[in-house]
Design a protein around this motif. Structure first.
Motif, PDB file in Angstrom:
ATOM      1  N   ASP A  56     -62.172  19.161 -65.560  1.00  0.00           N
ATOM      2  CA  ASP A  56     -61.870  17.922 -64.853  1.00  0.00           C
ATOM      3  C   ASP A  56     -63.136  17.188 -64.455  1.00  0.00           C
ATOM      4  OD1 ASP A  56     -59.164  18.353 -65.046  1.00  0.00           O
ATOM      5  OD2 ASP A  56     -59.019  19.384 -63.122  1.00  0.00           O
ATOM      6  N   ARG A  62     -65.376  15.344 -68.194  1.00  0.00           N
ATOM      7  CA  ARG A  62     -64.506  14.859 -69.247  1.00  0.00           C
ATOM      8  C   ARG A  62     -64.736  13.367 -69.390  1.00  0.00           C
ATOM      9  NH1 ARG A  62     -60.639  11.819 -67.145  1.00  0.00           N
ATOM     10  NH2 ARG A  62     -60.009  12.142 -65.011  1.00  0.00           N
ATOM     11  N   LEU A  63     -64.471  12.879 -70.569  1.00  0.00           N
ATOM     12  CA  LEU A  63     -64.580  11.448 -70.769  1.00  0.00           C
ATOM     13  C   LEU A  63     -63.400  10.773 -70.089  1.00  0.00           C
ATOM     14  CD1 LEU A  63     -65.667  11.314 -74.493  1.00  0.00           C
ATOM     15  CD2 LEU A  63     -67.067  10.879 -72.480  1.00  0.00           C
ATOM     16  N   PRO A  64     -63.659   9.707 -69.378  1.00  0.00           N
ATOM     17  CA  PRO A  64     -62.548   9.030 -68.706  1.00  0.00           C
ATOM     18  C   PRO A  64     -61.620   8.372 -69.721  1.00  0.00           C
ATOM     19  CG  PRO A  64     -64.603   7.843 -68.369  1.00  0.00           C
ATOM     20  CD  PRO A  64     -64.948   9.090 -69.091  1.00  0.00           C
ATOM     21  N   THR A  65     -60.379   8.323 -69.368  1.00  0.00           N
ATOM     22  CA  THR A  65     -59.387   7.652 -70.205  1.00  0.00           C
ATOM     23  C   THR A  65     -59.140   6.260 -69.653  1.00  0.00           C
ATOM     24  OG1 THR A  65     -57.531   8.479 -68.897  1.00  0.00           O
ATOM     25  CG2 THR A  65     -58.293   9.872 -70.717  1.00  0.00           C
ATOM     26  N   GLU A  66     -58.310   5.520 -70.329  1.00  0.00           N
ATOM     27  CA  GLU A  66     -57.995   4.173 -69.845  1.00  0.00           C
ATOM     28  C   GLU A  66     -57.201   4.208 -68.541  1.00  0.00           C
ATOM     29  OE1 GLU A  66     -56.399   1.506 -72.709  1.00  0.00           O
ATOM     30  OE2 GLU A  66     -57.846   2.114 -74.222  1.00  0.00           O
ATOM     31  N   ALA A  67     -56.562   5.337 -68.262  1.00  0.00           N
ATOM     32  CA  ALA A  67     -55.789   5.466 -67.033  1.00  0.00           C
ATOM     33  C   ALA A  67     -56.691   5.696 -65.817  1.00  0.00           C
ATOM     34  CB  ALA A  67     -54.793   6.613 -67.155  1.00  0.00           C
ATOM     35  N   ASP A  68     -57.909   6.168 -66.043  1.00  0.00           N
ATOM     36  CA  ASP A  68     -58.833   6.415 -64.933  1.00  0.00           C
ATOM     37  C   ASP A  68     -59.407   5.096 -64.432  1.00  0.00           C
ATOM     38  OD1 ASP A  68     -58.603   9.187 -64.982  1.00  0.00           O
ATOM     39  OD2 ASP A  68     -60.106   9.363 -66.559  1.00  0.00           O
ATOM     40  N   HIS A 107     -67.512   9.139 -63.215  1.00  0.00           N
ATOM     41  CA  HIS A 107     -66.308   8.684 -62.526  1.00  0.00           C
ATOM     42  C   HIS A 107     -66.048   9.476 -61.240  1.00  0.00           C
ATOM     43  CE1 HIS A 107     -65.199  11.697 -65.507  1.00  0.00           C
ATOM     44  NE2 HIS A 107     -64.225  12.049 -64.717  1.00  0.00           N
TER      45      HIS A 107
END
Length: 116
Positions: free
Chosen positions: A18, A21-27, A91
């Protein structure tokens, strides 16, 4: 003691994916000020790292010391890994700053070792 180690290892295995990790568009996007601080700090580390690398190169060309090259390379890789991990965890609020702090300690250690 092995129970404490296995418990800590399980907790680490749970939280590390956690944290890095690469952030997603939801982050949510990182706060611009936070991102700017991480970028400027990393840029300063990069400039300082270039100075240490130049000093290390001069030290490698000089008289041979068996411990010098592995020590300088290890210190540099630790600092580089911490800086990369700071960007991978941008993030988060405090983790990138802690990692950049560790990279700064690595830079100071490199400066000290290359000055010998």
């Amino acid at each position: 003691m092995s129970v404490d180690v296995s418990r800590a290892a399980r907790r680490l295995r749970k939280h590390l994916p956690d944290a890095f990790r690469l952030p997603t568009e939801a982050d949510p996007a990182p706060e611009p000020r936070h991102l700017a601080v991480v970028c400027f700090w990393a840029a300063g580390l990069g400039l300082g790292g270039m100075a240490v690398a130049l000093r290390a190169f001069v030290g490698l060309v000089g008289p041979s010391r068996g411990w010098y090259a592995p020590t300088v390379i290890t210190i540099g890789l630790v600092g580089l890994a911490c800086t990369i991990a700071a960007f991978a965890s941008v993030h988060h609020r405090r983790l990138p700053l802690a990692l950049l702090g560790a990279a700064s300690v690595s830079l100071v250690a490199g400066w000290i070792v290359t000055g010998l």
